[in-house]
Design a protein around this motif. Structure first.
Motif, PDB file in Angstrom:
ATOM      1  N   ARG A 230       1.243  28.071  27.533  1.00 14.45           N
ATOM      2  CA  ARG A 230       1.434  27.343  28.788  1.00 14.45           C
ATOM      3  C   ARG A 230       0.276  26.383  28.999  1.00 14.45           C
ATOM      4  NH1 ARG A 230       3.856  31.139  33.381  1.00 14.45           N
ATOM      5  NH2 ARG A 230       2.768  29.559  34.567  1.00 14.45           N
ATOM      6  N   ALA A 231       0.581  25.160  29.304  1.00 12.09           N
ATOM      7  CA  ALA A 231      -0.447  24.143  29.530  1.00 12.09           C
ATOM      8  C   ALA A 231      -1.241  24.426  30.798  1.00 12.09           C
ATOM      9  CB  ALA A 231       0.192  22.758  29.594  1.00 12.09           C
TER      10      ALA A 231
ATOM     11  N   ASP B 108     -10.714  29.295  30.732  1.00 16.54           N
ATOM     12  CA  ASP B 108     -11.476  29.584  31.949  1.00 16.54           C
ATOM     13  C   ASP B 108     -10.637  30.372  32.954  1.00 16.54           C
ATOM     14  OD1 ASP B 108     -13.769  28.343  30.993  1.00 16.54           O
ATOM     15  OD2 ASP B 108     -13.293  26.419  31.932  1.00 16.54           O
ATOM     16  N   ASP B 109      -9.351  30.031  33.096  1.00 12.04           N
ATOM     17  CA  ASP B 109      -8.454  30.771  33.999  1.00 12.04           C
ATOM     18  C   ASP B 109      -8.382  32.244  33.593  1.00 12.04           C
ATOM     19  OD1 ASP B 109      -7.748  28.410  35.368  1.00 12.04           O
ATOM     20  OD2 ASP B 109      -6.023  28.067  34.054  1.00 12.04           O
ATOM     21  N   LEU B 110      -8.224  32.480  32.300  1.00 11.11           N
ATOM     22  CA  LEU B 110      -8.121  33.856  31.817  1.00 11.11           C
ATOM     23  C   LEU B 110      -9.430  34.608  32.014  1.00 11.11           C
ATOM     24  CD1 LEU B 110      -6.093  33.289  28.529  1.00 11.11           C
ATOM     25  CD2 LEU B 110      -5.242  34.092  30.746  1.00 11.11           C
ATOM     26  N   GLN B 111     -10.546  33.970  31.712  1.00 12.16           N
ATOM     27  CA  GLN B 111     -11.842  34.625  31.864  1.00 12.16           C
ATOM     28  C   GLN B 111     -12.090  34.978  33.331  1.00 12.16           C
ATOM     29  OE1 GLN B 111     -13.696  35.221  28.845  1.00 12.16           O
ATOM     30  NE2 GLN B 111     -14.537  36.725  30.230  1.00 12.16           N
TER      31      GLN B 111
ATOM     32  N   MET C  81       3.520  33.330  28.708  1.00 16.55           N
ATOM     33  CA  MET C  81       4.670  33.762  29.503  1.00 16.55           C
ATOM     34  C   MET C  81       5.563  32.573  29.830  1.00 16.55           C
ATOM     35  SD  MET C  81       3.744  36.802  32.183  1.00 16.55           S
ATOM     36  CE  MET C  81       2.704  35.815  33.220  1.00 16.55           C
ATOM     37  N   PRO C  82       6.869  32.797  29.858  1.00 15.39           N
ATOM     38  CA  PRO C  82       7.779  31.710  30.226  1.00 15.39           C
ATOM     39  C   PRO C  82       7.544  31.273  31.677  1.00 15.39           C
ATOM     40  CG  PRO C  82       8.994  33.625  29.383  1.00 15.39           C
ATOM     41  CD  PRO C  82       7.571  34.039  29.539  1.00 15.39           C
ATOM     42  N   GLN C  83       7.807  30.020  31.952  1.00 14.47           N
ATOM     43  CA  GLN C  83       7.719  29.526  33.326  1.00 14.47           C
ATOM     44  C   GLN C  83       8.649  30.351  34.205  1.00 14.47           C
ATOM     45  OE1 GLN C  83       5.646  27.702  34.726  1.00 14.47           O
ATOM     46  NE2 GLN C  83       4.843  26.264  33.248  1.00 14.47           N
TER      47      GLN C  83
ATOM     48  N   ASP D 145      -5.461  29.049  21.672  1.00 14.88           N
ATOM     49  CA  ASP D 145      -4.645  27.909  21.259  1.00 14.88           C
ATOM     50  C   ASP D 145      -3.203  28.373  21.131  1.00 14.88           C
ATOM     51  OD1 ASP D 145      -4.371  29.078  18.645  1.00 14.88           O
ATOM     52  OD2 ASP D 145      -6.210  28.073  18.001  1.00 14.88           O
ATOM     53  N   ASP D 146      -2.355  27.526  20.593  1.00 11.26           N
ATOM     54  CA  ASP D 146      -0.939  27.885  20.496  1.00 11.26           C
ATOM     55  C   ASP D 146      -0.706  29.093  19.590  1.00 11.26           C
ATOM     56  OD1 ASP D 146      -0.182  25.879  22.218  1.00 11.26           O
ATOM     57  OD2 ASP D 146       0.357  24.477  20.628  1.00 11.26           O
ATOM     58  N   ALA D 147      -1.545  29.278  18.594  1.00  7.74           N
ATOM     59  CA  ALA D 147      -1.298  30.311  17.591  1.00  7.74           C
ATOM     60  C   ALA D 147      -2.002  31.635  17.875  1.00  7.74           C
ATOM     61  CB  ALA D 147      -1.722  29.805  16.213  1.00  7.74           C
TER      62      ALA D 147
END
Length: 145
Positions: free
Chosen positions: A4-5, A10-13, A74-76, A32-34
């Motif tokens: 998800r863009a 930082d949000d996760l931390q 997670m999906p939107q 990252d994406d992977a």
């Protein structure tokens, strides 16, 4: 699989400052994406009474890495997630140093996600554990009124 863009490292931390990841000093290094990479410095309290790294400490690192990777993928519209299964194979141990967990998505679906994590001794590159978990994606409940 695209992350998800609107979810950054930082949000996760920021989500980790008041719960178990803080107790273990877990830090995210890369998203990252992977994959998501997380680190943990081994502390004496993370050892079992036999002097080796406690399995629960390794699982805390691997499960947290996979959990944060789930949040980022997670999906939107999804509300949250919960772990419905996990498994670990322990291949080695450490008594000091730093561990890295590298979480990679195996299945990124709308209702479930499956993540693998390799836990490595950062100094030697030796694999400490292989971990797999299945996450159930939680969606808002339909209104009953």
């Amino acid at each position: 699989m695209k992350r998800r863009a609107d979810v950054s490292l930082d949000d996760l931390q920021a989500r980790a400052v008041t719960c178990l990841p803080r107790l273990f000093g877990l830090q995210m290094l890369r998203l990252d994406d992977a994959e998501l990479v997380m680190t943990m410095a081994i502390q004496p309290q993370f050892l079992a009474p036999n002097g080796f790294l406690h399995a629960a400490s390794v699982i805390a690192l691997a499960d947290t890495a996979c959990g944060f990777a789930t949040i980022a993928h997670m999906p939107q519209g999804a509300e949250n997630f919960t772990t419905i299964e996990l498994k670990s194979n322990f291949l080695g141990t450490a008594r000091e140093g730093v561990l890295h967990a590298v979480a990679r998505g195996v299945h990124i679906g709308r209702t479930t996600q499956v993540w693998d994590a390799s836990v490595l001794d950062a100094g030697s590159g030796k694999t400490i554990a292989l971990f797999r978990c299945t996450q159930m994606i939680l969606w808002p409940r339909a209104s009953t009124t």
